[in-house]
Design an enzyme around this catalytic site. Structure first.
Site, short mmCIF file in Angstrom:
data_model
loop_
_atom_site.label_atom_id
_atom_site.label_comp_id
_atom_site.label_asym_id
_atom_site.label_seq_id
_atom_site.Cartn_x
_atom_site.Cartn_y
_atom_site.Cartn_z
N ASP A 82 0.85 -1.19 0.00
CA ASP A 82 0.00 0.00 0.00
C ASP A 82 0.89 1.25 0.00
O ASP A 82 1.82 1.35 0.82
CB ASP A 82 -0.86 -0.05 1.28
CG ASP A 82 -1.95 1.00 1.29
OD1 ASP A 82 -2.42 1.40 0.21
OD2 ASP A 82 -2.37 1.39 2.41
N HIS A 83 0.64 2.18 -0.89
CA HIS A 83 1.39 3.45 -0.96
C HIS A 83 2.90 3.26 -1.04
O HIS A 83 3.66 3.86 -0.27
CB HIS A 83 1.06 4.35 0.25
CG HIS A 83 -0.34 4.85 0.25
ND1 HIS A 83 -0.78 5.84 -0.59
CD2 HIS A 83 -1.42 4.47 0.96
CE1 HIS A 83 -2.07 6.07 -0.39
NE2 HIS A 83 -2.49 5.24 0.55
N GLU A 134 -1.44 6.02 -8.99
CA GLU A 134 -2.39 7.02 -8.47
C GLU A 134 -2.23 8.34 -9.19
O GLU A 134 -1.13 8.81 -9.44
CB GLU A 134 -2.19 7.23 -6.95
CG GLU A 134 -3.14 8.31 -6.40
CD GLU A 134 -3.33 8.31 -4.88
OE1 GLU A 134 -3.07 7.27 -4.25
OE2 GLU A 134 -3.73 9.35 -4.36
N GLY A 214 -8.93 5.76 1.22
CA GLY A 214 -9.62 6.61 2.19
C GLY A 214 -11.10 6.30 2.27
O GLY A 214 -11.93 7.21 2.37
N ALA A 215 -11.44 5.01 2.24
CA ALA A 215 -12.85 4.63 2.07
C ALA A 215 -13.48 4.03 3.33
O ALA A 215 -14.48 3.32 3.24
CB ALA A 215 -12.97 3.66 0.90
N SER A 216 -12.91 4.32 4.49
CA SER A 216 -13.55 3.84 5.72
C SER A 216 -14.83 4.63 5.98
O SER A 216 -14.92 5.83 5.68
CB SER A 216 -12.60 4.01 6.92
OG SER A 216 -11.70 2.92 6.97
N ASN A 256 -10.28 0.54 -0.23
CA ASN A 256 -9.26 0.45 0.83
C ASN A 256 -9.82 0.79 2.20
O ASN A 256 -10.45 1.85 2.37
CB ASN A 256 -8.13 1.44 0.54
CG ASN A 256 -7.19 0.96 -0.54
OD1 ASN A 256 -7.49 0.03 -1.26
ND2 ASN A 256 -6.05 1.62 -0.63
N ASP A 258 -8.61 0.91 6.27
CA ASP A 258 -7.67 0.77 7.38
C ASP A 258 -8.28 1.36 8.66
O ASP A 258 -8.39 0.69 9.69
CB ASP A 258 -6.34 1.47 7.03
CG ASP A 258 -5.26 1.18 8.06
OD1 ASP A 258 -5.53 0.46 9.04
OD2 ASP A 258 -4.13 1.68 7.90
N SER A 259 -8.73 2.61 8.58
CA SER A 259 -9.23 3.29 9.79
C SER A 259 -10.35 2.51 10.47
O SER A 259 -10.41 2.45 11.71
CB SER A 259 -9.73 4.69 9.44
OG SER A 259 -8.65 5.48 8.98
P1 13P Z 1 -8.99 4.83 5.50
O1 13P Z 1 -8.13 5.71 6.36
O2 13P Z 1 -10.25 5.54 5.08
O3 13P Z 1 -9.28 3.50 6.11
O4 13P Z 1 -8.18 4.55 4.13
C1 13P Z 1 -7.21 3.53 4.08
C2 13P Z 1 -6.40 3.56 2.84
O5 13P Z 1 -6.68 4.25 1.88
C3 13P Z 1 -5.21 2.70 2.81
O6 13P Z 1 -4.46 2.90 1.64
O1 G3H Z 2 -3.34 4.94 3.60
C1 G3H Z 2 -2.61 4.69 4.54
C2 G3H Z 2 -2.91 3.52 5.39
O2 G3H Z 2 -4.00 3.78 6.24
C3 G3H Z 2 -1.68 3.08 6.14
O3 G3H Z 2 -1.36 3.92 7.18
O4 G3H Z 2 1.10 4.35 7.01
O5 G3H Z 2 -0.12 4.56 9.20
O6 G3H Z 2 0.28 2.30 8.17
P1 G3H Z 2 0.07 3.78 7.93
ZN ZN Z 3 -4.52 4.94 0.94
#
Ligand code: 13P
Ligand code: G3H
Ligand code: ZN
Length: 311
Positions: A82-83, A134, A214-216, A256, A258-259
């Site tokens: 990721d990223h 991206e 950013g889809a939480s 995606n 994560d949050s």
């Molecule tokens: P959230 O912070 O909305 O969960 O997004 C996570 C994300 O985009 C991870 O790459």
């Molecule tokens: O988009 C980013 C993810 O939520 C990962 O976050 O770099 O804190 O692990 P992190």
């Molecule tokens: Zn992301």
């Protein structure tokens, strides 16, 4: 089956009008919580690792945990970076067993983003690994992703054909109003996504998989559990589930999250300690937190992604 790349997953998701959940993992409980939900609902899944997650948990531990999950469940699982910040990190992950990588050149000038992405694609494709690029920048703060709301900008649809054509990238993350983290909108602000931009991208790139970062959804019931049990997460607001469902029915094939996992885990641990202040065995509170993660991922699959029974 071995770990898979995202090619077939996305082709099926596009054709079926659903999306694959891409969930960030940082440790065993998060991973198991996700995979348990996917197994219960027979859903394919992308397990993704950020650069800072890789530093925290260490490459070999995460890769082998994911391989164990695949061996135990037989689910179609892609292990995704990721990223990815640059070619060097993408290469390390490709060489080290990842089946998919993101090269995030979105903060670079356009021509540099094209060059860096094309370089990763050439290396990855020669090894059967798929690549996400991206265009456009999301607002939000994570360990290694930090963009002020002022500097964030929507994807320009007039660039997408040139970018995809010149880089050969397999999927494209676009900015249409989502942002990283648990505070996506201000209180009183109406959550909005630019579906007009998504539609224009779809028109320009027929049958091409789009990714939503950013889809939480930052579900209020979990924020409430956190705050009721000693936490302080005032005004945490996410993307409404119905907007994500609409995106999944369009060209968005990867969503995606994560949050929401962080929130679920924190809610589970805080609730556990509030109810059992005498506990000190990590299996007790991490076990409850793992169950919270499973509940959240089940909700994603059923209410947002539509990926149940797709294996
Ligand atoms: P959230 O912070 O909305 O969960 O997004 C996570 C994300 O985009 C991870 O790459
Ligand atoms: O988009 C980013 C993810 O939520 C990962 O976050 O770099 O804190 O692990 P992190
Ligand atoms: Zn992301």
């Amino acid at each position: 089956m071995p770990l898979v790349n995202t090619k077939e997953m996305f082709a099926k998701a596009y054709a079926g009008g659903y999306a694959i959940g891409a969930f960030n993992i940082n440790d065993m409980e998060i991973l198991q919580g996700i995979v348990d939900a996917c197994q219960q609902l027979r859903s394919p899944v992308i397990l993704q690792v950020s650069g800072s997650a890789r530093k925290y948990a260490r490459h070999a531990y995460l890769v082998n945990l994911v391989k164990a999950a695949e061996a135990e469940t037989g689910l179609p699982i892609a292990l995704h970076l990721d990223h990815g910040a640059d070619f060097a990190l993408c290469k390390e992950c490709i060489d080290g067993g990842f089946t998919s990588v993101m090269i995030d050149g979105s903060s670079l000038p356009y021509e540099q983003n094209v060059a860096e992405t094309a370089r990763v694609v050439e290396y990855a494709h020669a090894r059967g690994v798929t690549v996400e690029g991206e265009l456009g920048q999301l607002a939000g703060v994570e360990d290694e992703v930090s963009v002020d709301a002022d500097r964030a900008h929507y994807t320009d649809p007039s660039q997408v054909q040139d970018f995809v054509g010149r880089t050969g990238v397999d999927s494209l993350a676009i900015a249409i109003g989502t942002s990283h983290g648990a505070y996506k909108f201000k209180p009183g602000q109406k959550p909005q996504l630019r579906f007009d931009i998504l539609q224009e991208v779809m028109d320009r790139l027929p049958n091409y998989p789009i990714v939503l970062h950013g889809a939480s959804s930052v579900l209020p019931q979990y924020v409430e559990i956190v705050n009721r049990n000693g936490g302080r997460m005032a005004d945490a607001i996410g993307i409404p589930e119905e907007m994500l469902r609409k995106a999944a029915s369009m060209a968005v094939c990867k969503i995606n999250v994560d949050s929401d996992l962080r929130l679920a885990m924190t809610a589970g641990i805080r609730k556990h300690f509030a109810e059992h202040p005498e506990h000190f065995d990590p299996r007790q509170y991490l076990g409850e937190a793992r169950g919270f993660i499973t509940d959240v991922v089940r909700g994603k699959i059923l209410n947002v992604l539509g990926s149940a029974d797709k294996i």
